[in-house]
Motif scaffolding. Structure first.
Motif, PDB file in Angstrom:
ATOM      1  N   ASN A  69       0.830  -1.206   0.000  1.00  0.00           N
ATOM      2  CA  ASN A  69       0.000   0.000   0.000  1.00  0.00           C
ATOM      3  C   ASN A  69       0.869   1.262   0.000  1.00  0.00           C
ATOM      4  N   SER A  70       0.498   2.250  -0.817  1.00  0.00           N
ATOM      5  CA  SER A  70       1.198   3.538  -0.838  1.00  0.00           C
ATOM      6  C   SER A  70       0.215   4.703  -0.822  1.00  0.00           C
ATOM      7  N   ILE A  71      -1.052   4.423  -0.533  1.00  0.00           N
ATOM      8  CA  ILE A  71      -2.099   5.445  -0.540  1.00  0.00           C
ATOM      9  C   ILE A  71      -2.518   5.751   0.898  1.00  0.00           C
ATOM     10  N   ASP A  72      -2.707   7.007   1.204  1.00  0.00           N
ATOM     11  CA  ASP A  72      -3.186   7.457   2.517  1.00  0.00           C
ATOM     12  C   ASP A  72      -2.301   6.945   3.661  1.00  0.00           C
ATOM     13  N   VAL A  73      -1.017   6.877   3.431  1.00  0.00           N
ATOM     14  CA  VAL A  73      -0.093   6.375   4.460  1.00  0.00           C
ATOM     15  C   VAL A  73      -0.099   7.288   5.681  1.00  0.00           C
ATOM     16  N   GLU A  74      -0.150   8.606   5.455  1.00  0.00           N
ATOM     17  CA  GLU A  74      -0.130   9.549   6.581  1.00  0.00           C
ATOM     18  C   GLU A  74      -1.393   9.406   7.432  1.00  0.00           C
ATOM     19  N   ILE A  75      -2.540   9.264   6.782  1.00  0.00           N
ATOM     20  CA  ILE A  75      -3.798   9.086   7.527  1.00  0.00           C
ATOM     21  C   ILE A  75      -3.769   7.783   8.320  1.00  0.00           C
ATOM     22  N   GLN A  76      -3.247   6.733   7.714  1.00  0.00           N
ATOM     23  CA  GLN A  76      -3.141   5.455   8.418  1.00  0.00           C
ATOM     24  C   GLN A  76      -2.234   5.568   9.639  1.00  0.00           C
ATOM     25  N   SER A  77      -1.171   6.355   9.512  1.00  0.00           N
ATOM     26  CA  SER A  77      -0.256   6.532  10.651  1.00  0.00           C
ATOM     27  C   SER A  77      -0.937   7.270  11.796  1.00  0.00           C
ATOM     28  N   TYR A  78      -1.701   8.329  11.461  1.00  0.00           N
ATOM     29  CA  TYR A  78      -2.447   9.046  12.494  1.00  0.00           C
ATOM     30  C   TYR A  78      -3.466   8.127  13.154  1.00  0.00           C
ATOM     31  N   LEU A  79      -4.135   7.326  12.361  1.00  0.00           N
ATOM     32  CA  LEU A  79      -5.140   6.405  12.893  1.00  0.00           C
ATOM     33  C   LEU A  79      -4.505   5.393  13.835  1.00  0.00           C
ATOM     34  N   LEU A  80      -3.336   4.888  13.454  1.00  0.00           N
ATOM     35  CA  LEU A  80      -2.624   3.945  14.326  1.00  0.00           C
ATOM     36  C   LEU A  80      -2.327   4.582  15.677  1.00  0.00           C
ATOM     37  N   ASP A  81      -1.815   5.802  15.673  1.00  0.00           N
ATOM     38  CA  ASP A  81      -1.474   6.489  16.918  1.00  0.00           C
ATOM     39  C   ASP A  81      -2.707   6.677  17.798  1.00  0.00           C
ATOM     40  N   ILE A  82      -3.810   7.122  17.221  1.00  0.00           N
ATOM     41  CA  ILE A  82      -5.035   7.365  17.990  1.00  0.00           C
ATOM     42  C   ILE A  82      -5.563   6.077  18.602  1.00  0.00           C
ATOM     43  N   VAL A  83      -5.609   5.012  17.808  1.00  0.00           N
ATOM     44  CA  VAL A  83      -6.163   3.746  18.289  1.00  0.00           C
ATOM     45  C   VAL A  83      -5.266   3.126  19.354  1.00  0.00           C
ATOM     46  N   ILE A  84      -3.954   3.199  19.170  1.00  0.00           N
ATOM     47  CA  ILE A  84      -3.032   2.631  20.162  1.00  0.00           C
ATOM     48  C   ILE A  84      -3.161   3.357  21.498  1.00  0.00           C
ATOM     49  N   HIS A  85      -3.304   4.679  21.475  1.00  0.00           N
ATOM     50  CA  HIS A  85      -3.528   5.421  22.719  1.00  0.00           C
ATOM     51  C   HIS A  85      -4.826   4.958  23.388  1.00  0.00           C
ATOM     52  N   PHE A  86      -5.856   4.765  22.599  1.00  0.00           N
ATOM     53  CA  PHE A  86      -7.138   4.289  23.129  1.00  0.00           C
ATOM     54  C   PHE A  86      -6.992   2.899  23.742  1.00  0.00           C
ATOM     55  N   LEU A  87      -6.290   2.006  23.069  1.00  0.00           N
ATOM     56  CA  LEU A  87      -6.083   0.652  23.587  1.00  0.00           C
ATOM     57  C   LEU A  87      -5.224   0.659  24.854  1.00  0.00           C
ATOM     58  N   ALA A  88      -4.265   1.565  24.913  1.00  0.00           N
ATOM     59  CA  ALA A  88      -3.430   1.669  26.116  1.00  0.00           C
ATOM     60  C   ALA A  88      -4.271   2.097  27.315  1.00  0.00           C
ATOM     61  N   ASP A  89      -5.219   3.021  27.098  1.00  0.00           N
ATOM     62  CA  ASP A  89      -6.115   3.437  28.185  1.00  0.00           C
ATOM     63  C   ASP A  89      -6.960   2.261  28.671  1.00  0.00           C
ATOM     64  N   ILE A  90      -7.445   1.446  27.744  1.00  0.00           N
ATOM     65  CA  ILE A  90      -8.220   0.265  28.136  1.00  0.00           C
ATOM     66  C   ILE A  90      -7.352  -0.691  28.947  1.00  0.00           C
TER      67      ILE A  90
END
Length: 229
Positions: A69-90
């Motif tokens: 994949n080479s499309i929307d890489v930056e958006i995917q990176s932001y999404l990863l960061d947000i979700v990982i923070h959420f999972l860490a809180d859980i």
């Protein structure tokens, strides 16, 4: 450190905010570890943290980063960061007991001015660990009703070299020897403990670097090192 929750806890203890930490997909990682630091046994907190999101969360991230994949890489990176923070809180909430939930609520109330503006300002002089000590002792005070015990215990934990004397023969009085030089930060700590724990009918006398004299106690009877009572 191997887990995201462990890293975030240590980062907070070193003065970082949650928003200071950015999680990103590691370019090279072990399938047996969640974090992928360059130095495996490091204790240094890096603000950009490379992780293996498939270690525990393969079902969540298996379709997010296909290898070609080479499309929307930056958006995917932001999404990863947000979700990982959420999972860490859980993660952190799952490891909390009832008392830790109460402690977190109290700390939020300190910051939200529920106990007054003075308490909110005094709390700024405390480290994260010290604020947790104060909150846990407040919970114990509410449960036991013993204000003086928790007053002394909190002082001992925040000022390891202090000595606390309770007088209640002719008047209710606390004599507090700190054993350290007077600073504005230490004064704010004492005022916080006094406001939250000390019974209203007691008065407080504070002695900083010099102890008041006690007959037959040699360490308190040194010439030029005796505070007047």
């Amino acid at each position: 450190m191997n887990y995201i929750w462990d890293l975030l806890i240590q980062a907070e203890e070193q003065g970082f905010r949650r928003s200071d930490i950015y999680f990103t997909l590691a370019t090279s990682y072990s399938p047996y570890m969640e974090l992928s630091p360059q130095v495996l046994n490091t204790t240094t907190i890096e603000q950009t943290v490379q992780i293996n999101p498939y270690y525990r969360y393969v079902e969540i991230f298996k379709d997010l980063f296909p290898p070609d994949n080479s499309i929307d890489v930056e958006i995917q990176s932001y999404l990863l960061d947000i979700v990982i923070h959420f999972l860490a809180d859980i993660d952190r909430m799952q490891g909390m007991n009832y008392k830790e939930y109460l402690m977190r609520f109290l700390l939020q109330e300190f910051a939200a001015n529920v106990f007054g503006s003075d308490v909110q300002q005094y709390c700024q002089a405390l480290t994260k660990t010290e604020r947790e000590i104060v909150a846990l002792n407040m919970i114990r005070m509410y449960q036991t009703g013993d204000a003086l015990y928790n007053f002394k215990d909190t002082l001992k934990k925040l000022f390891p070299y202090c000595a606390v004397y309770i007088r209640s023969e002719d008047k209710d009085e606390v004599l507090l020897y700190i054993g350290q030089q007077r600073t504005a930060q230490r004064e704010r700590k004492i005022q916080l403990i006094r406001t939250l724990f000390m019974p209203i009918n007691f008065t407080l006398d504070i002695y900083w670097a010099q102890h008041f004299g006690i007959v037959d106690v040699e360490d308190t009877m040194k010439i030029d090192h005796i505070a007047l009572y």
